[in-house]
Design a protein around this motif. Structure first.
Motif, PDB file in Angstrom:
ATOM      1  N   THR A 217       2.305   6.303  -7.205  1.00  0.00           N
ATOM      2  CA  THR A 217       1.349   7.201  -7.864  1.00  0.00           C
ATOM      3  C   THR A 217       1.658   8.659  -7.553  1.00  0.00           C
ATOM      4  O   THR A 217       1.588   9.511  -8.448  1.00  0.00           O
ATOM      5  CB  THR A 217      -0.106   6.884  -7.480  1.00  0.00           C
ATOM      6  N   ARG A 218       2.040   8.960  -6.333  1.00  0.00           N
ATOM      7  CA  ARG A 218       2.366  10.335  -5.978  1.00  0.00           C
ATOM      8  C   ARG A 218       3.608  10.831  -6.714  1.00  0.00           C
ATOM      9  O   ARG A 218       3.675  11.984  -7.150  1.00  0.00           O
ATOM     10  CB  ARG A 218       2.563  10.478  -4.461  1.00  0.00           C
TER      11      ARG A 218
ATOM     12  N   ASP B 186       0.836  -1.209   0.000  1.00  0.00           N
ATOM     13  CA  ASP B 186       0.000   0.000   0.000  1.00  0.00           C
ATOM     14  C   ASP B 186       0.867   1.254   0.000  1.00  0.00           C
ATOM     15  O   ASP B 186       0.612   2.203  -0.740  1.00  0.00           O
ATOM     16  CB  ASP B 186      -0.948   0.018   1.200  1.00  0.00           C
TER      17      ASP B 186
ATOM     18  N   TYR C 245       1.176   3.821  -3.129  1.00  0.00           N
ATOM     19  CA  TYR C 245       0.851   5.225  -2.860  1.00  0.00           C
ATOM     20  C   TYR C 245       2.000   6.128  -3.305  1.00  0.00           C
ATOM     21  O   TYR C 245       1.789   7.109  -4.023  1.00  0.00           O
ATOM     22  CB  TYR C 245       0.573   5.437  -1.370  1.00  0.00           C
TER      23      TYR C 245
END
Length: 132
Positions: free
Chosen positions: A36-37, A29, A33
């Protein structure tokens, strides 16, 4: 370069083996995260995948941790996984870069744009010569 308003993600990106490898990790996770950021940050600065806070200041692990509101250890772990999977790299100038960002976002690199301008100019000149 001006800021991009969006970045593209493929709807089948989770079928990619690299993302399947990430999904098998206990920290999946966090890694997803941060991935993508980081892609979004690359689009925001719009420097062909290079990660910069401003025009001349590249992101470091510490500044990425602040930007992403995560511990330095978490950011470092995620970046190491992404580097192992060759999704990001560190340039010779110690700048983090999303690999193949321009290709996946369909961004025309300056060199290609300039060569197209030259060839288009040549075509226009040929057409003008034919019409004379």
């Amino acid at each position: 370069m001006r800021e991009r308003k969006y970045v593209k993600f493929r709807v089948d990106m989770h079928e990619d083996t690299k993302l399947k490898i990430i999904d098998r990790k206990p920290e999946r996770d966090l890694i997803n995260y941060i991935w993508t950021r980081v892609v979004i940050l690359a689009g925001k600065v719009n420097r062909e995948g290079d990660l910069f806070m401003s025009k001349n200041i590249p992101y470091t692990i510490e500044t990425l941790a602040i930007e992403l509101n995560r511990d330095i250890d978490q950011v470092e772990l995620a970046l190491n996984v992404l580097m192992e999977l060759e999704m990001i790299e560190v340039t010779e100038h110690k700048v983090y870069r999303v690999k193949n960002f321009a290709k996946h976002q369909n961004i025309k690199v300056k060199e290609k744009v300039e060569s197209n301008k030259i060839s288009n100019s040549a075509e226009i000149e040929k057409e003008e010569f034919r019409n004379e």
